[in-house]
Design an enzyme around this catalytic site. Structure first.
Site, PDB file in Angstrom:
ATOM      1  N   LYS A 203     -14.510  16.020  38.827  1.00  0.00           N
ATOM      2  CA  LYS A 203     -15.142  15.771  37.521  1.00  0.00           C
ATOM      3  C   LYS A 203     -16.338  16.699  37.361  1.00  0.00           C
ATOM      4  CE  LYS A 203     -13.756  10.901  37.246  1.00  0.00           C
ATOM      5  NZ  LYS A 203     -13.037  10.612  36.030  1.00  0.00           N
ATOM      6  N   HIS A 261     -14.180   7.106  46.090  1.00  0.00           N
ATOM      7  CA  HIS A 261     -15.003   7.631  45.002  1.00  0.00           C
ATOM      8  C   HIS A 261     -16.489   7.287  45.151  1.00  0.00           C
ATOM      9  CE1 HIS A 261     -11.103   8.334  43.443  1.00  0.00           C
ATOM     10  NE2 HIS A 261     -10.931   7.200  42.803  1.00  0.00           N
TER      11      HIS A 261
HETATM   12  C1  BG6 Z   1      -8.215   5.718  40.814  1.00  0.00           C
HETATM   13  C2  BG6 Z   1      -7.993   4.267  41.116  1.00  0.00           C
HETATM   14  O1  BG6 Z   1      -8.464   6.433  42.005  1.00  0.00           O
HETATM   15  O2  BG6 Z   1      -9.333   5.851  39.944  1.00  0.00           O
HETATM   16  C3  BG6 Z   1      -7.806   3.477  39.841  1.00  0.00           C
HETATM   17  O3  BG6 Z   1      -6.843   4.127  41.946  1.00  0.00           O
HETATM   18  C4  BG6 Z   1      -8.934   3.724  38.885  1.00  0.00           C
HETATM   19  O4  BG6 Z   1      -7.680   2.086  40.124  1.00  0.00           O
HETATM   20  C5  BG6 Z   1      -9.168   5.208  38.705  1.00  0.00           C
HETATM   21  O5  BG6 Z   1      -8.600   3.115  37.644  1.00  0.00           O
HETATM   22  C6  BG6 Z   1     -10.416   5.469  37.884  1.00  0.00           C
HETATM   23  O6  BG6 Z   1     -10.485   6.830  37.593  1.00  0.00           O
HETATM   24  P1  BG6 Z   1     -11.247   7.356  36.291  1.00  0.00           P
HETATM   25  O7  BG6 Z   1     -11.172   8.844  36.415  1.00  0.00           O
HETATM   26  O8  BG6 Z   1     -10.480   6.812  35.117  1.00  0.00           O
HETATM   27  O9  BG6 Z   1     -12.625   6.811  36.369  1.00  0.00           O
END
Ligand code: BG6
Length: 511
Positions: A203, A261
């Site tokens: 990102k 994350h």
């Molecule tokens: C993914 C998860 O890694 O990230 C999901 O498995 C989650 O559960 C997603 O919804 C969120 O990603 P973003 O980019 O939409 O914040």
């Protein structure tokens, strides 16, 4: 007034160039390819960033013609692409798409793929560089990699064309299974050939954390225990589990979001300045942070890690189901859809500074942000009113939506009296650069083609993160459903999450 700048969204200084290659997507007719990978490749093509001879070969169990695969890709681009589909651009891109069927369980199952690759690479003048992308369920990671080796698809590093492997999360269910997957992959691919995706690292706003910290002399001197009161990292989702119960039931928020994350975001905020931007130098510094996290034990899990599960509630003015009523979810499920925790980075720089992390599904809004709150000013001069203390300065990095960052500072209200109130200095990507940021997958695919692993997870970092969360997983297994607080959909998680931070005299900042 800011004038939007005409910039190349992918402008990268001194970065290696992407090499022409064949991108072989296992799971090529699946959801990830449809929603993310094919639209990302299309956008790279439109931006002129994809080497022109690049070929994409989707692989799946069910046979599909190349034309049918192009139609599948077209629908993905129409629905999910950042840029609208453009007829001429599409025709040129579609000509680089192919499909081959494969049966991973059959010893000769990759033979049709081999023949297809020969034909495609010959026709497009490709020299045999290959990127194998595993967009398949984790149970297929090891069999696919073994089959690639058995069928002699892999060249050792340094001997002619390159072979690279891209692996999607989840890498394992726990430390042991992650190590087993990593061991099996390591029998076939050397670590520099392996690109483990954590899409948060692709990102734009997440990449900007390092630029903000190390390309400005304003912030870095403040990033330590002398000036920072605490750090909050929130990754909030409005959506529920959707159609992914099959996976999510086995995962839960700690494995799905925190292990990867959120801990990666924490590492970027807390890491020491690397001495270069070399992939391993940056990843070494991030690893140091993960290794410095205060280890969890039963007592700290009980007091500093809160889990929760959403019940029925209201989201965007609509009644929505509770997690246990969602399609595919066990009606007695103990899977957590929310986690909040407090931790410390026990090193010299951050000693004593609490880091609060929070993530959940069915929260009131979709918003990810990091707030770095500075210490209070002393109770003198403008801060003498006990009943109304000045707000502390806060630097907020908005990861999504409204990408940018803001700094709240105290300012004098114009007029004859000295009255002070907080105001915001704001940087907004779209206002400043006048363009929507590229999708994370665009940047990540480009980096795999360039062989730049900086934004990918190294094995030691994945395993260190698993090791750190293991005491919480074990403790929750032991406690069972008894200690699983719930929260109505559309709220900020269980009350225990508020108590967690309020006990320290602080409060959550809702993005
Ligand atoms: C993914 C998860 O890694 O990230 C999901 O498995 C989650 O559960 C997603 O919804 C969120 O990603 P973003 O980019 O939409 O914040």
């Amino acid at each position: 007034m800011t004038t939007p700048l005409e910039i190349d969204p992918h402008a990268r200084s001194s970065a290696p160039a992407p090499q022409p290659a064949t991108i072989v997507i296992f799971g090529g007719a699946g959801d990830l390819a449809h929603r993310k990978l094919l639209p990302a490749l299309y956008n790279l093509h439109v931006d002129g960033l994809l080497p022109p001879s690049t070929a994409v070969v989707g692989v799946g169990r069910k046979p599909l013609t190349d034309d049918a695969y192009r139609q599948f890709a077209r629908e993905g681009v129409e629905q999910f692409s950042r840029r609208p589909l453009d007829g001429a651009q599409w025709e040129a891109f579609a000509a680089s798409l192919f499909f081959a069927s494969a049966d991973i369980d059959d010893e000769r199952g990759l033979a049709p793929l081999g023949s297809k690759l020969d034909v495609v690479e010959q026709a497009r003048g490709l020299k045999g560089n290959r990127i194998y992308y595993l967009a398949v369920p984790p149970t297929l990671f090891v069999p696919t990699v073994r089959q690639l080796a058995r069928s002699r698809f892999i060249t050792p590093p340094g001997s002619g064309p390159f072979a690279r492997l891209v692996v999607e999360k989840p890498i394992g269910q726990d430390l042991q299974s992650a190590m087993a997957i990593n061991d099996a992959i390591a029998e076939v691919f050397a670590e520099p050939q392996i690109f483990r995706i954590d899409h948060y690292l692709g990102k734009e706003t997440v990449q900007n954390i390092l630029v903000m910290r190390f390309a400005n002399s304003l912030f870095e001197p403040l990033f330590n225990q002398k000036y920072i009161d605490h750090v909050q990292i929130t990754v909030a989702e409005r959506e529920g589990v959707g159609t992914r119960a099959g996976y999510y039931e086995q995962a839960g928020a700690l494995r799905d979001m925190v292990q990867n994350h959120l801990l990666q975001l924490l590492a970027l905020v807390a890491m020491e300045p690397p001495h270069s931007l070399d992939a391993d130098v940056v990843r070494d510094e991030k690893l140091e942070v993960l290794q410095s996290l205060r280890p969890l034990n039963d007592t700290s899990v009980d007091s500093c890690v809160v889990r929760g599960q959403y019940t029925a509630g209201t989201a965007e003015d609509e009644r929505v189901l509770g997690y246990r009523q969602e399609h595919g979810v066990n009606p007695a499920s103990t899977t957590e859809t929310f986690v909040a925790l407090q931790t410390f980075v026990d090193n010299w720089r951050w000693a004593g500074v609490p880091f609060f992390l929070r993530t959940g599904k069915r929260l009131p809004t979709r918003a990810s942000a990091i707030s770095i709150q500075l210490k209070d000013v002393p109770p003198i001069l403008f801060n003498t009113d006990k009943a109304r203390r000045l707000d502390a300065n806060v630097l907020t990095i908005r990861i999504q939506p409204d990408e940018g960052f803001s700094l709240s500072i105290e300012s004098k209200v114009p007029g004859p009296h000295v009255r002070v109130r907080p105001v915001e200095m704001n940087f907004d990507y779209t206002d400043t650069f006048g363009t929507a940021s590229p999708e994370a997958y665009e940047r990540l695919l480009l980096d795999v083609m360039a062989g730049d692993a900086t934004l990918f997870m190294r094995r030691d970092s994945v395993e260190t993160s698993w090791r750190w969360i293991t005491p919480a997983l074990d403790r929750w297994d032991e406690l069972g459903p008894a200690s699983l607080p719930v929260y109505p959909a559309g709220t900020w998680g269980p009350e225990a999450a508020c108590h967690l931070i309020e006990r320290s005299g602080r409060r959550w900042r809702h993005p």
